[in-house]
Each structure stands twice: as C-alpha cells, then as structure tokens.
Design an enzyme around this catalytic site. Sequence first.
Site, mmCIF file in Angstrom:
data_model
loop_
_atom_site.group_PDB
_atom_site.id
_atom_site.type_symbol
_atom_site.label_atom_id
_atom_site.label_comp_id
_atom_site.label_asym_id
_atom_site.label_seq_id
_atom_site.Cartn_x
_atom_site.Cartn_y
_atom_site.Cartn_z
ATOM 1 N N CYS A 141 10.165 -37.311 36.405
ATOM 2 C CA CYS A 141 11.108 -37.530 36.959
ATOM 3 C C CYS A 141 11.124 -39.136 37.125
ATOM 4 C CB CYS A 141 11.500 -36.662 37.222
ATOM 5 S SG CYS A 141 11.547 -35.448 37.375
ATOM 6 N N ASP A 142 12.315 -39.896 37.325
ATOM 7 C CA ASP A 142 12.172 -41.277 38.298
ATOM 8 C C ASP A 142 13.321 -41.363 39.060
ATOM 9 O OD1 ASP A 142 10.614 -43.362 38.851
ATOM 10 O OD2 ASP A 142 12.282 -44.562 38.169
ATOM 11 N N SER A 143 13.824 -42.409 39.859
ATOM 12 C CA SER A 143 14.730 -41.995 40.985
ATOM 13 C C SER A 143 14.919 -44.101 41.194
ATOM 14 C CB SER A 143 14.970 -40.849 42.326
ATOM 15 O OG SER A 143 14.374 -39.606 42.153
ATOM 16 N N GLY A 176 16.410 -39.647 36.700
ATOM 17 C CA GLY A 176 16.538 -39.329 35.608
ATOM 18 C C GLY A 176 15.275 -38.358 34.956
#
EC number: 3.6.1.9
Length: 225
Positions: free
Chosen positions: A87-89, A124
Amino acid sequence: MPPSPLPDVPTVQLVLASASPARRATLRAAGIEPLVVVSDVDEDLAVAEATERYGPLEPADIALLLARAKSEDVAARLDAGMVVLGCDSVLELDGEMHGKPGDAAEAVTRWRRMRGRSGVLHTGHWLIDDHAPGGATLGATASTTVHFAALSDEEIEAYVATGEPLTVAGAFTIDGLGGAFVTAVEGDHHNVVGLSLPLLRELLADAGIGWFDVVGSLGSRPEAG
C-alpha cells in the site's frame, strides 16, 4: 457461550508490505493478523524511473506504482504460500501530489495551504497471490475526499511540533492527533488511515480468495523484516 465461527488461524496468510502501524491496526481490527515485512523500495527512484519512461504521472497513479513496487519487492523475498499486500498513500491538493513532509517547515507550509480546504487522499493497493499455482497479481487505487478544519497559525505550529505530521502522507492523521482537524470525509474512511478494507475484499475476491480465508480468531504473530 457458543464457540467462535472463525478458525484459530486463517487458511491464507496475508503479508503486509508496509511499516505503517495504522495499516496493521486497521487489519487487526477487522480480524486479520498480518505478517509484517517491510519493503526496501527507494520510492523517489521508483517514481523518477517511471516518470522518465511514461511521462508525468497523476497522484493516484503514483500511489499505485509505489504500492506495486513494495508488494513485488517483498514477494520476491518470501517463500511461496502467502498473499502479499503493498500500500502507498499520497494527498492530492490543487492537482499536486504530497507524501510525507520533508521537515517541520514544509509541514507548516502545507497545513497553511490545506486549512479550510479539501484534498483527495489516494491509496494504492497491490496484491500478489502466491499461495496457489497460477496466483494473481492485481491492484487498484481508492480515493477519499478529506475536508480540513480552518486551523489558526498557532494550532498548525503546535500540531507540527508534536512530530505526527512528519510521519504520514499528507501531513495529517484521522486516527490520531490530527483527527480533530478533519471535519468530514467523502468515501471510505479506512482509506484515509492508509488501507481500504472494502477494496482489499474486492481484490481478494478477484484473486479467488474469500474474506474469511484471511481472517482468524487468534492473536498476533511475529513481525519480520
């Protein structure tokens, strides 16, 4: 008292390719005890290489790109039999992407732009299914509109002085000290913490994995990485 319908341990082990305590807490609250393995991805380099190859990227695309890079990095280091989630924000404000502030001065400047306004938090999610032959690799981005309170300069400086804004994408949290400064959200509130549970459920289903295949009733497992 009737026994729990949940198995003691899940039939499929979920690996979280992230060091984020908030993401891990979100999964645990939903009954998923992930194995945490932190990726070694150089995020700036990954974005630079992708931009050179494809041209300028939208903030949502960058979030998905980095989520995939993290998931692939961790999956390559593990034995088969697990499902890896990366995950990435990033926060989009005025069409610009913002990750973690580089320092306190940047955090203050950003909050002076954000106060009284709205931004879009993109997270994501990339899933690699390596627990069965022919496993899937797929991803998607969840986006949530966040409305910020009209903070005073004094409030901004005091909040930044706590150090919390320096550790998170967008320079704010909704589940910590920054929660008082978020007046409303439009979309999945879990996504603002950094992991959308509804989207994760959809990705697992697309990979042929049921939600309760990754849920168990026992407590924590050791971290790795």
